[in-house]
Design a protein around this motif. Structure first.
Motif, short mmCIF file in Angstrom:
data_model
loop_
_atom_site.label_atom_id
_atom_site.label_comp_id
_atom_site.label_asym_id
_atom_site.label_seq_id
_atom_site.Cartn_x
_atom_site.Cartn_y
_atom_site.Cartn_z
N GLU A 163 0.86 -1.20 0.00
CA GLU A 163 0.00 0.00 0.00
C GLU A 163 0.88 1.23 0.00
O GLU A 163 1.70 1.40 0.91
CB GLU A 163 -0.87 0.00 1.25
N PRO A 164 0.84 2.10 -1.01
CA PRO A 164 -0.20 2.08 -2.08
C PRO A 164 0.32 1.44 -3.36
O PRO A 164 -0.40 1.44 -4.37
CB PRO A 164 -0.42 3.57 -2.31
N LEU A 165 1.58 0.87 -3.39
CA LEU A 165 2.18 0.47 -4.67
C LEU A 165 1.75 -0.92 -5.11
O LEU A 165 1.61 -1.19 -6.30
CB LEU A 165 3.70 0.54 -4.56
N ASP A 166 1.63 -1.83 -4.16
CA ASP A 166 1.28 -3.22 -4.46
C ASP A 166 2.23 -3.82 -5.50
O ASP A 166 1.80 -4.38 -6.51
CB ASP A 166 -0.17 -3.33 -4.94
N ARG A 167 3.54 -3.71 -5.27
CA ARG A 167 4.53 -4.25 -6.19
C ARG A 167 5.86 -4.45 -5.44
O ARG A 167 6.04 -3.95 -4.34
CB ARG A 167 4.76 -3.32 -7.39
N GLU A 168 6.77 -5.18 -6.09
CA GLU A 168 8.09 -5.39 -5.50
C GLU A 168 8.92 -4.11 -5.63
O GLU A 168 8.89 -3.46 -6.67
CB GLU A 168 8.81 -6.55 -6.20
N VAL A 169 9.61 -3.82 -4.58
CA VAL A 169 10.46 -2.63 -4.59
C VAL A 169 11.79 -2.98 -3.93
O VAL A 169 11.94 -4.02 -3.30
CB VAL A 169 9.80 -1.46 -3.83
N ALA A 170 12.77 -2.07 -4.09
CA ALA A 170 14.02 -2.14 -3.34
C ALA A 170 13.93 -1.13 -2.21
O ALA A 170 13.57 0.03 -2.44
CB ALA A 170 15.19 -1.82 -4.24
N THR A 171 14.24 -1.58 -1.02
CA THR A 171 14.03 -0.74 0.16
C THR A 171 15.37 -0.51 0.86
O THR A 171 16.12 -1.45 1.10
CB THR A 171 13.04 -1.40 1.12
N PHE A 172 15.61 0.79 1.23
CA PHE A 172 16.77 1.13 2.04
C PHE A 172 16.29 1.42 3.44
O PHE A 172 15.43 2.29 3.64
CB PHE A 172 17.48 2.36 1.46
N VAL A 173 16.79 0.68 4.42
CA VAL A 173 16.37 0.83 5.81
C VAL A 173 17.55 1.37 6.60
O VAL A 173 18.65 0.86 6.50
CB VAL A 173 15.91 -0.52 6.39
N ALA A 174 17.26 2.43 7.43
CA ALA A 174 18.33 3.03 8.24
C ALA A 174 17.78 3.38 9.61
O ALA A 174 16.57 3.60 9.78
CB ALA A 174 18.88 4.27 7.56
N THR A 175 18.67 3.41 10.59
CA THR A 175 18.29 3.83 11.95
C THR A 175 18.09 5.34 11.97
O THR A 175 18.93 6.09 11.47
CB THR A 175 19.37 3.42 12.95
N LEU A 176 16.99 5.78 12.56
CA LEU A 176 16.73 7.22 12.66
C LEU A 176 17.68 7.87 13.65
O LEU A 176 17.84 7.38 14.77
CB LEU A 176 15.29 7.46 13.08
N PRO A 177 18.30 8.95 13.26
CA PRO A 177 19.27 9.58 14.17
C PRO A 177 18.63 10.29 15.35
O PRO A 177 19.30 10.58 16.31
CB PRO A 177 20.01 10.56 13.25
N PHE A 178 17.31 10.57 15.26
CA PHE A 178 16.68 11.36 16.34
C PHE A 178 15.82 10.51 17.25
O PHE A 178 15.10 11.03 18.09
CB PHE A 178 15.84 12.50 15.75
N ILE A 179 15.83 9.16 17.13
CA ILE A 179 15.07 8.27 18.00
C ILE A 179 16.06 7.53 18.89
O ILE A 179 17.06 7.01 18.40
CB ILE A 179 14.24 7.27 17.18
N PRO A 180 15.82 7.43 20.18
CA PRO A 180 16.74 6.70 21.06
C PRO A 180 16.91 5.27 20.59
O PRO A 180 15.98 4.65 20.08
CB PRO A 180 16.06 6.77 22.43
N SER A 181 18.15 4.72 20.79
CA SER A 181 18.45 3.39 20.29
C SER A 181 17.59 2.32 20.92
O SER A 181 17.30 1.29 20.32
CB SER A 181 19.93 3.07 20.53
N ILE A 182 17.10 2.56 22.15
CA ILE A 182 16.28 1.55 22.83
C ILE A 182 14.94 1.36 22.11
O ILE A 182 14.32 0.31 22.18
CB ILE A 182 16.07 1.94 24.31
N ASN A 183 14.49 2.40 21.42
CA ASN A 183 13.20 2.33 20.71
C ASN A 183 13.35 1.82 19.29
O ASN A 183 12.36 1.58 18.62
CB ASN A 183 12.54 3.71 20.69
N ARG A 184 14.58 1.69 18.82
CA ARG A 184 14.87 1.10 17.51
C ARG A 184 14.03 1.74 16.42
O ARG A 184 13.36 1.06 15.66
CB ARG A 184 14.64 -0.41 17.54
#
Length: 741
Positions: A163-184
């Motif tokens: 949603e909303p693409l309904d297709r295969e994609v390439a995804t880049f996942v990164a840790t947010l710099p402004f969220i504490p590491s305990i909350n991942r």
């Protein structure tokens, strides 16, 4: 000869045709390999350029977005206290900001933010809360499964975004710099891979070619690529190559390159014929090859027609060549000509060998005559004999001789090897050699202004080993007497190789052999050797032997005197052991006096003599004590104790309690010499000791030894030692003073 004309042309044309055919095939094969390598290199460069553009223009931007969603002020404002509790995190609604990002970058399809603590997610900017995303029939995002227990700071995954693409994609996942590491906190940026492939295809404008993207796990990211190609791709990638050929309905070639940003592999698929075409290449080049061969054949025919006349004349000359009877009856004219040529060539080779042998004989005679002073160098230079041309003004003669004794053929082989090294051309000197009598005799002609004699000697000694002795005469001019003098000096210097084996070379001028002493005083040392043997004092004998060897080596005596001294030492040792009842000739199996010839130098002679003395003394000591041997020891003991008291046979018989006539009859067989001879030798040996003490006059010593006449004592002493007692005492005193100095 007409038939030969046709045969000649056909034969030469066939040879040229086959040579050119082979040459053309080899050259075309090399040209095709160069053509193939250049085209493949061009396409490898293209896939490299595609990878660089995608990495730098797209993937670098994507990886930087995770840090640009909030600015620095917003990041600071999102954390209210240092405890990093979820209740203190300010949640920004970023729908408008995300929409702007997606609109700005065509290659971004969607964007998610995920907070694991309360299962909250921003989906394209809309806030949602997931109660149980793993059990949902249609979860919002598959990438949540992959990153839930994954702790890397950033990574790329292939996923399905419903949603909303309904297709295969390439995804880049990164840790947010402004969220504490305990909350991942994670951000997922979904790429439009169709756009990336389209972007790449714009860079590669090739017919029937296309680009695909897979990752290193074999998962297809985008493009039209089948599983068989992916399987080969992964195996070839491990082999560190960047292309391979794939056989489908048509032959295709696959170029690939790894991304430097993630685990993607860019795959460029193109028909093989578009890269290189062997059939087309051959057809394009075969015409040129045929024209080249035909032109060459035409030129060959023309040349053969041109040279036929001279060849015909050559055949006529060959027919007139002399031959022997065995070649007269040949079955064909061609064979007849061939055999005549063979016979003539054999004769020429034989004559050439004879001329070479004669040339060497002439060369040797010239060199020998120059050395011996029978010819002038100028006379030979004027004769124009090529092997000998002495262009420089200075000369010296050197002689090389082998120290070792071996077979003649091995000696000649060794000497020839040395000669070949010596006669190598040098800019400032030449060496002319003559081998005879197991020696190499050399005339060295050199430019004194450019090179010194000492420098030449250093270069020459490099080629020598420890098996050769080198003797060098003085420098000379072209005057025949000067060269002859240098030659005879080198021969004389070679005689000192036995006495001075430690020298690398023997230079007549440097060593000053002409000033060496012709005689010396050796008798007292030799007498001490004899006395020490009779006393069976091995240490004293070895010490005296070393003393005389050192005197020979460093005393600067003429070589004849030194060799005579060595022979006298051998004779003395032989005589002393004979007195002790030990025949060294029988013990050794040879005459000890031949040791001088058997040894290569005085140091080897010293070791041989020491070994002989040790063996002789051991033999004397180990003899079984027969009554005669015990009697001999008793007789010697009595004589030693009564030597100065007019000892007589009667005194000895009385002390030993044996009959006088029995002792007189057997004295020589027991002792080895007559009584008077033994007494005389012992008294003279005793006189040496008394003279060395330097406490008594000659007359006093004569009286002490029981001589009635001093003149008679002097006469006996001179007969044995070749000098008077007074002269011996003076020499001993002089030597003692030299040792103290």
């Amino acid at each position: 000869m007409k038939k030969y004309k046709l045969k000649l042309i056909i034969y030469n044309v066939n040879i040229i045709f086959f040579i050119l055919l082979i040459f053309t095939i080899v050259q075309n094969n090399k040209a095709f390999q160069r053509y193939k390598e250049l085209n493949i290199k061009e396409y490898v460069g293209e896939i490299y350029q595609v990878r660089a553009n995608i990495d730098q223009q797209i993937l670098t931007q994507v990886e930087g977005l995770s840090t640009r969603i909030l600015n620095d002020e917003e990041i600071k404002g999102s954390i209210y206290n240092p405890d990093y509790l979820w209740s203190n995190v300010k949640i920004y609604r970023m729908k408008e900001r995300m929409i702007n990002l997606i609109d700005t970058y065509e290659h971004i399809s969607g964007l998610d933010i995920y907070y694991n603590q309360q299962n909250m997610i921003f989906l394209s900017g809309s806030y949602k809360k997931l109660s149980d995303h793993t059990s949902a029939a249609k979860p919002y995002v598959d990438w949540i499964y992959d990153i839930e227990n994954y702790d890397k700071a950033e990574y790329w995954i292939a996923t399905r975004y419903y949603e909303p693409l309904d297709r295969e994609v390439a995804t880049f996942v990164a840790t947010l710099p402004f969220i504490p590491s305990i909350n991942r906190g994670k951000i997922a940026i979904h790429l439009n891979t169709e756009y990336i492939v389209a972007y790449a295809n714009e860079l590669i404008v090739k017919e029937e070619s296309h680009l695909s993207i897979v990752n290193k796990d074999g998962v297809k990211i985008e493009g039209n690529i089948n599983s068989n190609v992916i399987e080969q791709l992964l195996s070839k990638n491990k082999e560190d190559v960047n292309y391979f050929i794939y056989k489908d309905d048509i032959d295709r070639i696959i170029f690939f390159d790894e991304s430097l940003m993630n685990d993607w592999i860019y795959v460029y698929d193109i028909p093989l014929k578009n890269v290189y075409n062997s059939q087309k290449f051959i057809l394009e080049n075969i015409g040129v090859a045929i024209v080249f061969i035909l032109l060459s054949i035409g030129v060959s025919i023309a040349i053969n027609l041109f040279i036929y006349g001279p060849i015909n004349q050559i055949f006529s000359i060959i027919k007139r060549l002399p031959t022997d009877n065995e070649y007269q009856t040949m079955r064909s004219e061609a064979g007849y000509v061939k055999d005549k040529l063979s016979y003539t060539l054999e004769r020429f080779e034989k004559l050439e060998k004879e001329m070479e042998q004669n040339k060497q004989i002439i060369f040797n005679n010239y060199i020998r005559n120059i050395m011996e002073g029978n010819m002038l160098v100028e006379d030979i230079n004027e004769k124009g004999f090529d092997p000998i041309y002495m262009e420089y003004s200075q000369y010296f003669v050197m002689v090389i001789k082998l120290k070792m004794e071996t077979e003649n053929n091995r000696i000649n082989h060794h000497l020839n090897r040395i000669r070949d090294q010596l006669i190598l051309e040098d800019k400032y000197y030449k060496v002319f050699t003559l081998i005879e009598n197991k020696t190499i005799k050399c005339i060295v002609n050199f430019n004194k202004e450019k090179m010194k004699k000492s420098t030449i000697i250093k270069k020459i000694t490099i080629h020598l080993q420890n098996h050769e002795s080198l003797s060098i005469g003085q420098e000379a001019t072209s005057d025949k007497d000067d060269i002859a003098a240098s030659y005879y000096q080198a021969l004389e210097g070679l005689e000192y190789a036995y006495i001075m084996p430690d020298l690398v070379f023997l230079d007549y001028e440097m060593e000053g052999f002409q000033n060496f002493k012709l005689t010396g005083s050796r008798e007292f040392i030799i007498g001490n050797i004899e006395k020490s043997i009779l006393l069976k004092d091995k240490i004293a004998v070895q010490k005296e032997l070393t003393h005389i060897i050192q005197a020979i080596r460093y005393g600067r005596y003429h070589h004849n005197y030194c060799l005579n001294t060595c022979r006298e030492v051998c004779s003395t040792i032989r005589r002393a052991f004979k007195i002790l009842g030990c025949e060294l000739d029988e013990l050794l199996g040879y005459d000890i006096r031949n040791c001088v010839k058997k040894s290569s130098d005085i140091y080897e002679l010293e070791e041989i003599l020491k070994a002989i003395i040790e063996e002789g003394l051991r033999t004397v000591e180990n003899k079984v004590k027969t009554p005669d041997n015990q009697l001999k020891q008793d007789i010697i003991h009595i004589i030693d104790n009564n030597l100065c008291n007019n000892v007589s046979l009667q005194l000895i018989a009385d002390l030993l309690e044996i009959r006088y006539d029995t002792l007189s009859k057997n004295f020589k067989s027991i002792i080895g010499c007559s009584f008077s001879q033994y007494i005389r030798e012992e008294k003279l040996n005793k006189s040496i000791e008394l003279l060395q003490d330097n406490k008594y006059t000659i007359k006093e010593i004569s009286n002490m030894l029981g001589y009635n006449s001093t003149q008679y004592f002097i006469q006996l002493f001179k007969e044995k030692y070749d000098m008077t007692p007074k002269k011996y005492q003076q020499l001993k005193l002089l030597n003692t003073q030299d040792d103290e100095d």
